[in-house]
Design a protein around this motif. Structure first.
Motif, PDB file in Angstrom:
ATOM      1  N   SER A 282       0.821  -1.219   0.000  1.00 18.23           N
ATOM      2  CA  SER A 282       0.000   0.000   0.000  1.00 18.23           C
ATOM      3  C   SER A 282       0.847   1.257   0.000  1.00 18.23           C
ATOM      4  O   SER A 282       0.358   2.340  -0.332  1.00 18.23           O
ATOM      5  CB  SER A 282      -0.930  -0.003   1.224  1.00 18.23           C
ATOM      6  OG  SER A 282      -0.189   0.241   2.409  1.00 18.23           O
ATOM      7  N   GLN A 283       2.107   1.135   0.375  1.00 20.98           N
ATOM      8  CA  GLN A 283       2.967   2.322   0.467  1.00 20.98           C
ATOM      9  C   GLN A 283       3.772   2.578  -0.800  1.00 20.98           C
ATOM     10  O   GLN A 283       4.328   3.660  -0.988  1.00 20.98           O
ATOM     11  CB  GLN A 283       3.946   2.161   1.646  1.00 20.98           C
ATOM     12  CG  GLN A 283       3.261   1.911   2.974  1.00 20.98           C
ATOM     13  CD  GLN A 283       2.295   3.024   3.339  1.00 20.98           C
ATOM     14  OE1 GLN A 283       2.689   4.157   3.570  1.00 20.98           O
ATOM     15  NE2 GLN A 283       1.006   2.713   3.366  1.00 20.98           N
ATOM     16  N   ARG A 284       3.823   1.573  -1.675  1.00 17.89           N
ATOM     17  CA  ARG A 284       4.721   1.707  -2.830  1.00 17.89           C
ATOM     18  C   ARG A 284       4.285   2.816  -3.784  1.00 17.89           C
ATOM     19  O   ARG A 284       5.076   3.278  -4.589  1.00 17.89           O
ATOM     20  CB  ARG A 284       4.830   0.368  -3.572  1.00 17.89           C
ATOM     21  CG  ARG A 284       5.612  -0.673  -2.780  1.00 17.89           C
ATOM     22  CD  ARG A 284       6.178  -1.745  -3.719  1.00 17.89           C
ATOM     23  NE  ARG A 284       5.118  -2.482  -4.385  1.00 17.89           N
ATOM     24  CZ  ARG A 284       4.613  -3.647  -3.958  1.00 17.89           C
ATOM     25  NH1 ARG A 284       5.072  -4.191  -2.851  1.00 17.89           N
ATOM     26  NH2 ARG A 284       3.668  -4.249  -4.634  1.00 17.89           N
ATOM     27  N   ARG A 285       3.035   3.264  -3.691  1.00 22.83           N
ATOM     28  CA  ARG A 285       2.604   4.356  -4.559  1.00 22.83           C
ATOM     29  C   ARG A 285       3.000   5.727  -4.000  1.00 22.83           C
ATOM     30  O   ARG A 285       2.827   6.742  -4.672  1.00 22.83           O
ATOM     31  CB  ARG A 285       1.094   4.302  -4.760  1.00 22.83           C
ATOM     32  CG  ARG A 285       0.282   4.549  -3.504  1.00 22.83           C
ATOM     33  CD  ARG A 285      -1.222   4.536  -3.805  1.00 22.83           C
ATOM     34  NE  ARG A 285      -2.023   4.856  -2.628  1.00 22.83           N
ATOM     35  CZ  ARG A 285      -2.426   3.954  -1.750  1.00 22.83           C
ATOM     36  NH1 ARG A 285      -2.113   2.690  -1.920  1.00 22.83           N
ATOM     37  NH2 ARG A 285      -3.154   4.316  -0.699  1.00 22.83           N
ATOM     38  N   LYS A 286       3.491   5.752  -2.784  1.00 15.83           N
ATOM     39  CA  LYS A 286       3.911   7.021  -2.190  1.00 15.83           C
ATOM     40  C   LYS A 286       5.267   7.435  -2.752  1.00 15.83           C
ATOM     41  O   LYS A 286       6.154   6.608  -2.911  1.00 15.83           O
ATOM     42  CB  LYS A 286       3.962   6.904  -0.667  1.00 15.83           C
ATOM     43  CG  LYS A 286       2.570   6.675  -0.073  1.00 15.83           C
ATOM     44  CD  LYS A 286       2.574   6.762   1.433  1.00 15.83           C
ATOM     45  CE  LYS A 286       1.146   6.681   1.972  1.00 15.83           C
ATOM     46  NZ  LYS A 286       1.103   6.704   3.437  1.00 15.83           N
ATOM     47  N   ARG A 287       5.431   8.703  -3.031  1.00 16.11           N
ATOM     48  CA  ARG A 287       6.616   9.163  -3.756  1.00 16.11           C
ATOM     49  C   ARG A 287       7.916   8.958  -2.980  1.00 16.11           C
ATOM     50  O   ARG A 287       8.983   8.888  -3.563  1.00 16.11           O
ATOM     51  CB  ARG A 287       6.461  10.640  -4.119  1.00 16.11           C
ATOM     52  CG  ARG A 287       6.324  11.554  -2.915  1.00 16.11           C
ATOM     53  CD  ARG A 287       6.076  12.979  -3.338  1.00 16.11           C
ATOM     54  NE  ARG A 287       5.895  13.852  -2.177  1.00 16.11           N
ATOM     55  CZ  ARG A 287       5.636  15.140  -2.260  1.00 16.11           C
ATOM     56  NH1 ARG A 287       5.538  15.703  -3.440  1.00 16.11           N
ATOM     57  NH2 ARG A 287       5.476  15.861  -1.172  1.00 16.11           N
ATOM     58  N   TRP A 288       7.806   8.889  -1.672  1.00 23.45           N
ATOM     59  CA  TRP A 288       9.027   8.741  -0.874  1.00 23.45           C
ATOM     60  C   TRP A 288       9.391   7.285  -0.613  1.00 23.45           C
ATOM     61  O   TRP A 288      10.517   6.979  -0.236  1.00 23.45           O
ATOM     62  CB  TRP A 288       8.869   9.471   0.458  1.00 23.45           C
ATOM     63  CG  TRP A 288       7.770   8.891   1.314  1.00 23.45           C
ATOM     64  CD1 TRP A 288       6.451   9.239   1.281  1.00 23.45           C
ATOM     65  CD2 TRP A 288       7.889   7.850   2.290  1.00 23.45           C
ATOM     66  NE1 TRP A 288       5.737   8.480   2.177  1.00 23.45           N
ATOM     67  CE2 TRP A 288       6.588   7.626   2.817  1.00 23.45           C
ATOM     68  CE3 TRP A 288       8.959   7.093   2.772  1.00 23.45           C
ATOM     69  CZ2 TRP A 288       6.331   6.671   3.795  1.00 23.45           C
ATOM     70  CZ3 TRP A 288       8.710   6.137   3.746  1.00 23.45           C
ATOM     71  CH2 TRP A 288       7.419   5.933   4.247  1.00 23.45           C
ATOM     72  N   PHE A 289       8.423   6.379  -0.800  1.00 20.69           N
ATOM     73  CA  PHE A 289       8.653   4.976  -0.439  1.00 20.69           C
ATOM     74  C   PHE A 289       9.334   4.277  -1.616  1.00 20.69           C
ATOM     75  O   PHE A 289       8.714   3.537  -2.383  1.00 20.69           O
ATOM     76  CB  PHE A 289       7.328   4.300  -0.108  1.00 20.69           C
ATOM     77  CG  PHE A 289       7.475   2.994   0.634  1.00 20.69           C
ATOM     78  CD1 PHE A 289       7.370   2.939   2.017  1.00 20.69           C
ATOM     79  CD2 PHE A 289       7.720   1.811  -0.045  1.00 20.69           C
ATOM     80  CE1 PHE A 289       7.497   1.738   2.700  1.00 20.69           C
ATOM     81  CE2 PHE A 289       7.854   0.608   0.627  1.00 20.69           C
ATOM     82  CZ  PHE A 289       7.736   0.566   2.006  1.00 20.69           C
ATOM     83  N   THR A 290      10.610   4.556  -1.784  1.00 19.79           N
ATOM     84  CA  THR A 290      11.357   3.975  -2.894  1.00 19.79           C
ATOM     85  C   THR A 290      12.664   3.382  -2.377  1.00 19.79           C
ATOM     86  O   THR A 290      13.180   3.793  -1.328  1.00 19.79           O
ATOM     87  CB  THR A 290      11.696   5.041  -3.961  1.00 19.79           C
ATOM     88  OG1 THR A 290      12.493   6.060  -3.349  1.00 19.79           O
ATOM     89  CG2 THR A 290      10.423   5.662  -4.542  1.00 19.79           C
ATOM     90  N   ALA A 291      13.189   2.464  -3.132  1.00 20.82           N
ATOM     91  CA  ALA A 291      14.431   1.797  -2.723  1.00 20.82           C
ATOM     92  C   ALA A 291      15.566   2.806  -2.588  1.00 20.82           C
ATOM     93  O   ALA A 291      16.406   2.697  -1.681  1.00 20.82           O
ATOM     94  CB  ALA A 291      14.787   0.709  -3.734  1.00 20.82           C
ATOM     95  N   ASP A 292      15.594   3.821  -3.471  1.00 17.16           N
ATOM     96  CA  ASP A 292      16.722   4.754  -3.381  1.00 17.16           C
ATOM     97  C   ASP A 292      16.617   5.676  -2.170  1.00 17.16           C
ATOM     98  O   ASP A 292      17.636   6.128  -1.642  1.00 17.16           O
ATOM     99  CB  ASP A 292      16.923   5.531  -4.690  1.00 17.16           C
ATOM    100  CG  ASP A 292      15.710   6.294  -5.144  1.00 17.16           C
ATOM    101  OD1 ASP A 292      14.665   6.231  -4.468  1.00 17.16           O
ATOM    102  OD2 ASP A 292      15.798   6.964  -6.190  1.00 17.16           O
TER     103      ASP A 292
END
Ligand SMILES: [Zn+2]
Length: 249
Positions: free
Chosen positions: A205-215
């Motif tokens: 559910s968080q992967r669409r958030k702009r900050w929730f990224t691997a980098d």
């Protein structure tokens, strides 16, 4: 909890004997986390929301359980219970606690974003926790976190556990409240990859958030690795406000 608690002294930042420092190394003098009594280490992880613990100290938990596989882990998330994030919270705990000796996972259902207004009930939950767990080390939110839920969990941690080693973790976010941590746990690239992989696997559910990224996650770990001179250039960072130092003798 008042007075001297069972299990005192807590696990401490214990200086290691015969430390060999390579010439020219800028790596600080290391400390080791070690059980101070018979039996396995007991760890308490506290997070306001599903994913906070994993982001803040997931790599350290993986590293710690690899070193001490019998560790007794208590994992408490204060929101999301009974809702869509309940499964995510439990999935995250499952992935990060795979090597724990024993584990207890609790997901409360306090209202995300409204913790300061539910403080009495959350404090009651902390009081119950204090009667049930005697942790060697506690991982919790840092005191200066600008998220109101995070900050309340940090404050209640210190109000409740008064003779324990508490390490406060950081969570990158829009508020821009990252500071200057003073405790670092070096991580290998493999542990960092596992942490980021688990975050992606558990928190759909968080992967669409702009900050929730691997980098985002890797970048912060890399920066803390630089600041600590970590051998593999990667580290998680914490704030320790009080710690006892003891010596092997
Ligand atoms: Zn959070």
């Amino acid at each position: 909890m008042g007075g001297v608690a069972r299990g005192w002294p807590p696990a401490e930042l214990v200086s290691r004997p015969r430390i060999r420092r390579r010439g020219g190394s800028d790596t600080p003098l290391p400390f080791a986390l070690a059980p101070q009594r018979q039996g396995p280490l007991t760890v308490l992880c506290l997070g306001a929301h599903a994913d906070d613990i994993e982001i803040g100290c997931g790599g350290t938990v993986l590293r710690l359980l690899a070193a001490y596989p019998k560790t007794d882990c208590h994992w408490v998330v204060f929101s999301g219970g009974g809702g869509p994030r309940d499964d995510e919270a439990r999935k995250g705990a499952e992935l990060f606690l795979g090597r724990a000796g024993r584990r207890q996972v609790v997901v409360h259902a306090f209202h995300d974003g409204f913790f300061p207004y539910e403080g009495g009930e959350i404090k009651n939950a902390f009081e119950a926790l204090a009667g049930a767990v005697e942790p060697d080390v506690i991982f919790t939110h840092t005191r200066h976190d600008r998220h109101q839920d995070h900050r309340l969990i940090s404050d209640l941690t210190w109000q409740t556990f008064r003779s324990h080693l508490i390490l406060e973790y950081e969570v990158p976010k829009y508020d821009g409240d990252l500071g200057v941590p003073n405790v670092f746990v070096p991580l290998t690239a493999a542990v960092v990859r596992a942490k980021i992989r688990h975050l992606g696997a558990a928190f759909g559910s968080q992967r669409r958030k702009r900050w929730f990224t691997a980098d985002t996650f890797h970048g912060l770990l890399r920066l803390r690795g630089v600041e600590s001179g970590a051998p593999h250039g990667l580290a998680e960072a914490f704030y320790s406000r009080k710690a006892l130092v003891s010596f092997w003798s």
